[in-house]
Motif scaffolding. Structure first.
Motif, PDB file in Angstrom:
ATOM      1  N   ILE A  87      49.202  37.831  71.673  1.00 52.30           N
ATOM      2  CA  ILE A  87      49.841  36.869  70.774  1.00 52.30           C
ATOM      3  C   ILE A  87      48.817  35.896  70.190  1.00 52.30           C
ATOM      4  O   ILE A  87      48.775  35.661  68.982  1.00 52.30           O
ATOM      5  CB  ILE A  87      50.924  36.058  71.530  1.00 52.30           C
ATOM      6  CG1 ILE A  87      52.123  36.953  71.870  1.00 52.30           C
ATOM      7  CG2 ILE A  87      51.391  34.860  70.688  1.00 52.30           C
ATOM      8  CD1 ILE A  87      53.153  36.287  72.770  1.00 52.30           C
ATOM      9  N   LEU A  94      58.780  32.068  75.244  1.00 50.59           N
ATOM     10  CA  LEU A  94      58.202  31.317  76.367  1.00 50.59           C
ATOM     11  C   LEU A  94      56.769  30.897  76.062  1.00 50.59           C
ATOM     12  O   LEU A  94      56.336  29.799  76.439  1.00 50.59           O
ATOM     13  CB  LEU A  94      58.247  32.170  77.641  1.00 50.59           C
ATOM     14  CG  LEU A  94      59.637  32.265  78.287  1.00 50.59           C
ATOM     15  CD1 LEU A  94      59.677  33.379  79.331  1.00 50.59           C
ATOM     16  CD2 LEU A  94      60.026  30.934  78.936  1.00 50.59           C
ATOM     17  N   TYR A 108      50.034  40.310  77.179  1.00 51.72           N
ATOM     18  CA  TYR A 108      50.906  40.008  76.041  1.00 51.72           C
ATOM     19  C   TYR A 108      50.516  38.665  75.427  1.00 51.72           C
ATOM     20  O   TYR A 108      50.403  38.525  74.204  1.00 51.72           O
ATOM     21  CB  TYR A 108      52.358  39.970  76.515  1.00 51.72           C
ATOM     22  CG  TYR A 108      53.353  40.281  75.428  1.00 51.72           C
ATOM     23  CD1 TYR A 108      54.090  41.462  75.448  1.00 51.72           C
ATOM     24  CD2 TYR A 108      53.547  39.418  74.354  1.00 51.72           C
ATOM     25  CE1 TYR A 108      55.000  41.751  74.447  1.00 51.72           C
ATOM     26  CE2 TYR A 108      54.449  39.708  73.351  1.00 51.72           C
ATOM     27  CZ  TYR A 108      55.177  40.881  73.397  1.00 51.72           C
ATOM     28  OH  TYR A 108      56.069  41.163  72.386  1.00 51.72           O
ATOM     29  N   LEU A 129      59.665  36.625  75.790  1.00 57.86           N
ATOM     30  CA  LEU A 129      58.313  36.301  76.244  1.00 57.86           C
ATOM     31  C   LEU A 129      57.564  35.517  75.166  1.00 57.86           C
ATOM     32  O   LEU A 129      56.834  34.558  75.467  1.00 57.86           O
ATOM     33  CB  LEU A 129      57.568  37.596  76.585  1.00 57.86           C
ATOM     34  CG  LEU A 129      56.332  37.460  77.466  1.00 57.86           C
ATOM     35  CD1 LEU A 129      56.664  36.700  78.746  1.00 57.86           C
ATOM     36  CD2 LEU A 129      55.758  38.835  77.799  1.00 57.86           C
ATOM     37  N   ILE A 130      57.769  35.926  73.935  1.00 56.17           N
ATOM     38  CA  ILE A 130      57.146  35.181  72.839  1.00 56.17           C
ATOM     39  C   ILE A 130      57.680  33.753  72.794  1.00 56.17           C
ATOM     40  O   ILE A 130      56.924  32.790  72.640  1.00 56.17           O
ATOM     41  CB  ILE A 130      57.418  35.906  71.496  1.00 56.17           C
ATOM     42  CG1 ILE A 130      56.719  37.268  71.494  1.00 56.17           C
ATOM     43  CG2 ILE A 130      56.960  35.045  70.320  1.00 56.17           C
ATOM     44  CD1 ILE A 130      57.161  38.182  70.371  1.00 56.17           C
ATOM     45  N   ASN A 151      58.689  41.561  72.763  1.00 57.29           N
ATOM     46  CA  ASN A 151      59.543  40.920  73.756  1.00 57.29           C
ATOM     47  C   ASN A 151      59.824  39.491  73.298  1.00 57.29           C
ATOM     48  O   ASN A 151      59.028  38.579  73.522  1.00 57.29           O
ATOM     49  CB  ASN A 151      58.831  40.932  75.109  1.00 57.29           C
ATOM     50  CG  ASN A 151      59.707  40.421  76.222  1.00 57.29           C
ATOM     51  OD1 ASN A 151      60.566  39.574  75.986  1.00 57.29           O
ATOM     52  ND2 ASN A 151      59.498  40.943  77.421  1.00 57.29           N
ATOM     53  N   TRP A 193      58.643  29.434  84.897  1.00 55.49           N
ATOM     54  CA  TRP A 193      59.647  30.485  84.724  1.00 55.49           C
ATOM     55  C   TRP A 193      59.315  31.790  85.435  1.00 55.49           C
ATOM     56  O   TRP A 193      60.177  32.646  85.608  1.00 55.49           O
ATOM     57  CB  TRP A 193      59.888  30.756  83.230  1.00 55.49           C
ATOM     58  CG  TRP A 193      58.651  31.086  82.431  1.00 55.49           C
ATOM     59  CD1 TRP A 193      57.878  30.213  81.726  1.00 55.49           C
ATOM     60  CD2 TRP A 193      58.058  32.377  82.255  1.00 55.49           C
ATOM     61  NE1 TRP A 193      56.824  30.878  81.131  1.00 55.49           N
ATOM     62  CE2 TRP A 193      56.921  32.209  81.430  1.00 55.49           C
ATOM     63  CE3 TRP A 193      58.369  33.667  82.706  1.00 55.49           C
ATOM     64  CZ2 TRP A 193      56.098  33.270  81.056  1.00 55.49           C
ATOM     65  CZ3 TRP A 193      57.557  34.727  82.332  1.00 55.49           C
ATOM     66  CH2 TRP A 193      56.430  34.505  81.513  1.00 55.49           C
TER      67      TRP A 193
END
Lengths: 188, 188, 188, 188
Positions: free
Chosen positions: D181, C150, D177, C147-148, C144, D162
DNA sequence: CATGAATGAGCCTTCATTCAT
DNA sequence: TATGAATGAAGGCTCATTCAT
């Protein structure tokens, strides 16, 4: 609309009349009623609202009284006489408020000014109506009723510029005299 | 009194009429003539002086014209008719300046205001004088000449509040009509 | 946009950063530049305009720099590293202005806020674009990208909250470290 | 700490989040709970105290939850994953309060601000501790644990800017997620 | 407990006027 | 003459807080 509001409004009327709306500061009004500047805002929402309400009240009174006179069951001529007398007497009785109405209405924001303007236009129409009815009834010569109304209103409004309490003539006398002038003319 | 001064005065008249004296800033006037605010002060000494001169010029004109009419060798009635016509036509022809005179004079400092007030009083006296002469000449009924003058002036001044160029009636027609009303009255 | 304006803007940036926009008065800014409160208004039209211009300038810089990096002819991975390093270094180099952007943008009037919001959204999209390109090029795992972006932006923006000049690590080192974390992870 | 206080605090949280602390007036809060402005002061001692208690409660919650996670008997990696998930979920679950904490803390008076700052520093240390333990346990590469913690916290805190309820991803998914990461990186 | 009147300090902004250049 | 920077006073309005009732 507490008692204090009325006090503030009275102070505003007095000061607006004396110094003009723009030249009157909120501080002036506060001083007059013995409050802090900021404290006024418990009672009013803005200085302009004060002006609006004052002018509103003034013009409403004129319209209300004229409507009553129009409903009277007398001749058009007598109604006109009554209207003139009433207007002059009202101007004199509410000299400060009437002055604010006639002199400061254009200090209102456009939207508020429009409201007052509309009521003012209506007032003029009521005068013209009286004259039209007098013409129809054969009491007045045919003519431009709106222009006649403007002539009469001009004279009667102008009173706020020169009338002084305690003068030689009472407002009633001034009103009668004006009625006489408009109805009979001044020529011999 | 350079040419530039006249330009500035014209701008001031226009703006004072449109927005009112208080709501017109020196910046507004400067913008209108294409100068910087500071530069105006090479030509004027204050904003109020501008207002003073404008009102001065306006009332002087009215007095001057009325004096001329008074000197005319015609009947008092005709002089009154002339005076009314002249006043109405002048109001219409100098609508902005007359508006400033009639609406903004009280924005003057007391001492300046007095000057204008005096000239205004004098103007009223000239009207009363015409009426008195008409009475003496048997043309008008005996009466309170000052009150009659105030009635006439009220009507004629009020014109500045409603007259619009391009309306159905010309200023001359309005003046004649008003003269007719005051001299003959409106009754049949 | 005189030299003085720049001086005022710098004072505003400094004060907005130190005390916050709302807690900074126009008086504070005037004091800082040695002018009277009213004199500021020769250079600015409102306090809010000052904030608007500061935030505008800040976000524009970020967008401009990121666009340049995107055009670079290197691998997506290297572009991402560059972007992270650049962002962190920019935050540190313009710490006060960035703080104002990130902390005070919501003090803007809705219409101005929207403008900044749009540019901010665009900035995020540019980051996502880099990541998408890296995925397409087989350099990054599919995922995504927004999302990364962000996650990365969160880390990099947050720097404004803790970075202090003269600390153990230079902005360049911080940027490199962050890039390494996001690309390789922290697990052994 | 009556029931009414809680109601007031909730109203304050909502309003501080929506309009910001400075832009929220005591009147706004009073309106929200249906009391008069003056009556609020039976429950609170000042507007700032309200902000203090809100931020206090918020940061305390974060610290308490993280301490619990640290005590968990699982691998450092799993503890980090839990911590990230927990933080993101907490931000989303207490979006308004977290926003107030992260955005308005600097509106506190210096002495109160210091208190919050200390708890915030402690929160950061707890994160660094997890990472240090992971390094010691050979689960994470050796590195600057504080810097890593700042990177992670930046991402996770930024969520308040956000996140929107009802979006495509649940807070749990976002947390997972983010954990992925930071642990694995994004490179293929 | 609740009210609402009152405070007083502060806010942003406007503006007529001055003056060095 | 013309500029435009600077002044300084004032303006309308907001607001957190207090307090008598």
């Amino acid at each position: 609309m507490s008692n204090k509001y009325e006090e503030i409004a009275q102070a505003a009327i007095k000061l607006f009349e004396q110094k003009g709306y723009h030249a009157t500061s909120v501080q002036d009004i506060a001083d007059e009623v013995g409050l802090q500047k900021g404290s006024l805002y418990h009672y009013i929402s803005s200085k302009e609202e004060l002006l609006m309400k004052i002018t509103q009240q003034s013009i409403s009174g004129f319209n209300r009284r004229l409507e009553k006179i129009i409903e009277t069951q007398v001749s058009a001529k007598d109604r006109l006489i009554l209207a003139i007398q009433n207007h002059v007497v009202s101007v004199a009785a509410n000299l400060e408020m009437t002055t604010v109405l006639l002199r400061e209405a254009l200090s209102l924001e456009p939207e508020h000014h429009t409201v007052i303007k509309n009521e003012t236009d209506r007032y003029l129409s009521l005068w013209a109506q009286i004259i039209d009815e007098g013409v129809k009834a054969g009491e007045f010569k045919p003519g431009n009723s709106r222009l006649i109304a403007l002539a009469i209103l001009g004279s009667c409004n102008w009173v706020y510029r020169w009338y002084q309490e305690g003068g030689k003539l009472t407002p009633e006398e001034i009103g009668s005299y004006f009625a006489h002038i408009f109805i009979d003319g001044i020529k011999k």
